[in-house]
Design a protein around this motif. Structure first.
Motif, PDB file in Angstrom:
ATOM      1  N   GLY A  73       5.422 -13.777 -37.423  1.00 32.15           N
ATOM      2  CA  GLY A  73       6.246 -15.200 -37.426  1.00 32.15           C
ATOM      3  C   GLY A  73       6.817 -15.757 -39.012  1.00 32.15           C
ATOM      4  O   GLY A  73       6.925 -16.988 -39.102  1.00 32.15           O
ATOM      5  N   SER A  74       7.750 -14.568 -39.468  1.00 26.46           N
ATOM      6  CA  SER A  74       8.355 -15.212 -40.502  1.00 26.46           C
ATOM      7  C   SER A  74       9.486 -15.425 -39.697  1.00 26.46           C
ATOM      8  O   SER A  74      10.675 -15.586 -40.852  1.00 26.46           O
ATOM      9  N   GLY A  75      10.437 -15.708 -38.794  1.00 26.65           N
ATOM     10  CA  GLY A  75      11.596 -15.721 -37.897  1.00 26.65           C
ATOM     11  C   GLY A  75      11.577 -17.642 -38.061  1.00 26.65           C
ATOM     12  O   GLY A  75      11.627 -18.984 -38.378  1.00 26.65           O
ATOM     13  N   ILE A  76      11.844 -17.256 -36.572  1.00 24.65           N
ATOM     14  CA  ILE A  76      11.984 -18.516 -35.896  1.00 24.65           C
ATOM     15  C   ILE A  76      10.795 -19.519 -35.370  1.00 24.65           C
ATOM     16  O   ILE A  76      10.910 -20.897 -35.990  1.00 24.65           O
ATOM     17  N   SER A  77       9.631 -18.865 -35.871  1.00 26.94           N
ATOM     18  CA  SER A  77       7.874 -19.397 -35.491  1.00 26.94           C
ATOM     19  C   SER A  77       7.422 -20.172 -36.452  1.00 26.94           C
ATOM     20  O   SER A  77       6.983 -20.979 -36.883  1.00 26.94           O
ATOM     21  N   ILE A 110       9.347  -5.947 -29.346  1.00 30.17           N
ATOM     22  CA  ILE A 110       9.962  -6.465 -30.414  1.00 30.17           C
ATOM     23  C   ILE A 110       9.807  -7.721 -31.005  1.00 30.17           C
ATOM     24  O   ILE A 110      10.260  -8.632 -30.261  1.00 30.17           O
ATOM     25  N   GLY A 111       9.432  -8.317 -32.190  1.00 26.55           N
ATOM     26  CA  GLY A 111       9.484  -9.073 -32.202  1.00 26.55           C
ATOM     27  C   GLY A 111       7.848  -9.659 -32.214  1.00 26.55           C
ATOM     28  O   GLY A 111       7.420 -10.487 -31.776  1.00 26.55           O
ATOM     29  N   ALA A 112       7.845 -10.211 -33.416  1.00 24.92           N
ATOM     30  CA  ALA A 112       6.494 -10.918 -33.594  1.00 24.92           C
ATOM     31  C   ALA A 112       5.793 -12.083 -34.324  1.00 24.92           C
ATOM     32  O   ALA A 112       5.112 -12.608 -35.181  1.00 24.92           O
ATOM     33  N   GLY A 113       6.618 -13.039 -33.522  1.00 24.63           N
ATOM     34  CA  GLY A 113       6.864 -14.370 -34.078  1.00 24.63           C
ATOM     35  C   GLY A 113       5.648 -14.679 -32.685  1.00 24.63           C
ATOM     36  O   GLY A 113       4.770 -13.675 -31.759  1.00 24.63           O
ATOM     37  N   ILE A 114       6.192 -16.077 -32.016  1.00 22.56           N
ATOM     38  CA  ILE A 114       4.768 -16.961 -31.071  1.00 22.56           C
ATOM     39  C   ILE A 114       4.655 -16.441 -30.339  1.00 22.56           C
ATOM     40  O   ILE A 114       4.529 -16.056 -28.869  1.00 22.56           O
ATOM     41  N   PRO A 126      11.281 -26.180 -26.289  1.00 22.50           N
ATOM     42  CA  PRO A 126      10.260 -25.585 -26.570  1.00 22.50           C
ATOM     43  C   PRO A 126       9.079 -24.256 -26.763  1.00 22.50           C
ATOM     44  O   PRO A 126       8.221 -24.603 -26.072  1.00 22.50           O
ATOM     45  N   GLY A 127       9.974 -23.045 -27.171  1.00 25.78           N
ATOM     46  CA  GLY A 127       9.088 -22.039 -27.438  1.00 25.78           C
ATOM     47  C   GLY A 127       7.817 -22.129 -27.669  1.00 25.78           C
ATOM     48  O   GLY A 127       6.916 -22.061 -27.167  1.00 25.78           O
ATOM     49  N   LEU A 128       7.397 -23.073 -29.090  1.00 28.45           N
ATOM     50  CA  LEU A 128       5.796 -22.983 -29.968  1.00 28.45           C
ATOM     51  C   LEU A 128       5.287 -23.795 -28.541  1.00 28.45           C
ATOM     52  O   LEU A 128       3.825 -22.448 -28.358  1.00 28.45           O
ATOM     53  N   THR A 129       6.106 -24.801 -28.119  1.00 28.53           N
ATOM     54  CA  THR A 129       4.928 -25.033 -26.522  1.00 28.53           C
ATOM     55  C   THR A 129       4.442 -24.376 -25.187  1.00 28.53           C
ATOM     56  O   THR A 129       3.595 -24.505 -24.522  1.00 28.53           O
ATOM     57  N   SER A 130       5.787 -23.630 -25.571  1.00 32.92           N
ATOM     58  CA  SER A 130       5.639 -22.693 -24.315  1.00 32.92           C
ATOM     59  C   SER A 130       4.981 -21.505 -24.443  1.00 32.92           C
ATOM     60  O   SER A 130       4.388 -20.599 -22.992  1.00 32.92           O
ATOM     61  N   SER A 144       0.220 -37.566 -25.166  1.00 33.27           N
ATOM     62  CA  SER A 144       0.126 -36.126 -25.303  1.00 33.27           C
ATOM     63  C   SER A 144       0.681 -35.148 -26.151  1.00 33.27           C
ATOM     64  O   SER A 144       0.140 -33.803 -26.604  1.00 33.27           O
ATOM     65  N   THR A 145       1.546 -35.980 -26.412  1.00 38.13           N
ATOM     66  CA  THR A 145       2.217 -35.339 -27.664  1.00 38.13           C
ATOM     67  C   THR A 145       1.934 -34.272 -29.101  1.00 38.13           C
ATOM     68  O   THR A 145       1.082 -35.355 -29.048  1.00 38.13           O
ATOM     69  N   GLY A 146       1.736 -33.564 -29.414  1.00 39.55           N
ATOM     70  CA  GLY A 146       0.718 -33.211 -30.653  1.00 39.55           C
ATOM     71  C   GLY A 146       1.761 -32.868 -31.986  1.00 39.55           C
ATOM     72  O   GLY A 146       2.241 -32.103 -31.407  1.00 39.55           O
ATOM     73  N   ILE A 147       1.251 -31.966 -32.961  1.00 38.83           N
ATOM     74  CA  ILE A 147       1.733 -30.514 -33.265  1.00 38.83           C
ATOM     75  C   ILE A 147      -0.085 -29.901 -34.077  1.00 38.83           C
ATOM     76  O   ILE A 147      -1.249 -29.970 -33.508  1.00 38.83           O
ATOM     77  N   VAL A 148       0.527 -29.076 -34.080  1.00 36.56           N
ATOM     78  CA  VAL A 148      -0.256 -27.745 -34.937  1.00 36.56           C
ATOM     79  C   VAL A 148      -0.260 -27.015 -35.673  1.00 36.56           C
ATOM     80  O   VAL A 148       0.999 -26.982 -36.340  1.00 36.56           O
ATOM     81  N   ASP A 149      -1.351 -26.401 -36.410  1.00 37.62           N
ATOM     82  CA  ASP A 149      -0.470 -25.667 -37.778  1.00 37.62           C
ATOM     83  C   ASP A 149      -0.136 -24.353 -36.670  1.00 37.62           C
ATOM     84  O   ASP A 149      -0.749 -23.734 -36.226  1.00 37.62           O
ATOM     85  N   SER A 150       1.261 -23.909 -37.200  1.00 38.34           N
ATOM     86  CA  SER A 150       1.842 -22.559 -36.138  1.00 38.34           C
ATOM     87  C   SER A 150       0.869 -21.599 -36.993  1.00 38.34           C
ATOM     88  O   SER A 150       0.715 -20.515 -35.821  1.00 38.34           O
TER      89      SER A 150
END
Length: 414
Positions: A50-54, A19-23, A397-401, A156-162
């Motif tokens: 990915g239209s919520g928290i992501s 349930i939930g199609a975020g990252i 860090p949910g996206l990273t994790s 090593s910290t970076g950014i990404v096109d989520s």
């Protein structure tokens, strides 16, 4: 992919529903389908993934420097493992990303002499070995527009096109047989008697826009609504005295989610002054401080701040939250930003967007003592029901994790 809710017969059976199609949900569906050959149905109530928290975060790939391994073991481990996995995945799949580095700056001598060394020690305990302590002169050489008493450099910290990452992970999951169903709202569920499977385990029936789907496994990764959906499913056991579910003597109740709104402003009419991400030290009120990020298009954004919401918000809180950014919050942003960039001119930051972070503590309820600041990934040991995994408090860090969490949950259900 279903553009509208699929027509499902009552008691239609699926092996695993996510349930939930975020990252997070997509990462879990991908791991289950591709590594353990599960038949996966990915349920998303919105019209797009990915239209919520992501879709409402800084898109930063964190290094794992903030999280005390004793107090936040899941955040500490998943952040480090997840960052490595995402960088490798992005390289293989040509997902836009940039290992731009980050400075965590000290605003005064006390922060330089006490807080920064403490941060270095925490990072070292987590296995992060690439940090560098910088003097104020070192900082000026790297970032001439930043004013500080010193800083820690995290290269090593970076950014990404989520969004590109989400789309690629979903394609993987679908290639392995997972099915995405959009516009499908999970209204709740209940647990069938143990005879329904013949092996002592019960199937979970999800009610999806009035249709019923019987599932061997259910993963609740529904962001802000995870606790409400899980509580609805588990309440069917509580109310049915004919069913016997073993519950452990402790940790038998799922924690409640609370909500902190994070507002972002973006820079206009001034050239971006930074080459790297610029962070103050973490905010004791619950965030990492109002930091500066530069996205892949070169836009500089500031935020998020921490705006704690009513701690009595019940299910479907997103329908009761104003997602607009209050322009009057700009005053506090100017004060925070000018601590490390005093040359910010009046009128040059404008409201951009906001996001909601699910947290498992609230200052008006726990006073910073009770509750947990870690992720919660609750299996049978929490609630006594085999086949149900509930994810709570999945904020930064949910996206990273995400890839590490996906692997972990898949291993729980293999």
């Amino acid at each position: 992919m279903f553009p509208t809710p699929p027509t499902l017969a009552p008691q239609h059976h699926i092996q695993t529903a996510v349930i939930g199609a975020g990252i997070i949900g997509i990462s879990i569906a991908r791991a289950l389908a591709c590594q353990h050959a599960h038949e996966v149905l990915l349920l998303e109530r919105a019209h797009a993934i990915g239209s919520g928290i992501s879709s409402r975060n800084s898109q930063v790939l964190h290094a794992g420097i903030y999280y005390d391994r004793n107090a936040m073991p899941l955040k500490a481990q998943f952040c480090i493992d997840g960052q490595k996995s995402i960088y490798e995945y992005c390289r293989r799949r040509n997902i836009p990303h940039k290992r731009c580095g980050k400075l965590v700056v000290a605003a005064n001598q006390e922060q330089r002499d006490v807080a920064l060394p403490r941060l270095m020690e925490c990072a070292a305990r987590n296995g992060v070995r690439d940090l560098r302590m910088l003097s104020k002169h070192d900082v000026a050489d790297l970032e001439p527009n930043v004013v500080s008493e010193g800083a820690v450099l995290s290269p090593s910290t970076g950014i990404v096109d989520s969004h590109a990452l989400l789309t690629s992970l979903l394609a993987d999951a679908q290639e392995c047989g997972a099915t995405l169903a959009l516009n499908c709202r999970v209204q709740g569920g209940y647990v069938l008697p143990s005879e329904s499977r013949g092996n002592g385990r019960r199937r979970i029936v999800l009610i999806v826009d009035g249709a019923e789907i019987a599932c061997d496994n259910v993963v609740v990764s529904a962001g802000l609504c995870s606790d409400a959906i899980a509580s609805n499913i588990l309440s069917s056991i509580t109310h049915d005295t004919t069913q016997s579910v073993h519950k452990p003597p402790s940790s038998s109740c799922l924690p409640t989610q609370y909500y902190a709104k994070g507002n972002y402003f973006k820079l206009e009419n001034q050239k971006s002054p930074f080459e790297r991400l610029i962070y103050p030290l973490p905010d004791p009120n619950g965030g990492l401080g109002i930091h500066a990020t530069i996205d892949l298009s070169g836009t500089t954004k500031f935020g998020p701040d921490v705006e704690w919401l009513d701690c009595d918000l019940d299910d479907h809180p997103e329908s009761k939250i104003d997602m607009n950014v209050d322009p009057t919050r700009a005053d506090s942003f100017y004060r925070a930003i000018r601590k490390y960039w005093p040359d910010l001119k009046d009128g040059n930051i404008v409201p951009d967007y906001s996001g909601i972070r699910p947290k498992l503590w609230h200052p008006r309820r726990h006073f910073g003592k009770d509750g947990t600041k870690d992720f919660v990934i609750a299996g049978k040991e929490w609630h006594g029901l085999s086949g149900l995994v509930v994810l709570l408090g999945i904020e930064s860090p949910g996206l990273t994790s995400s890839l590490a969490i996906g692997q972990h949950v898949a291993n729980m259900l293999r």
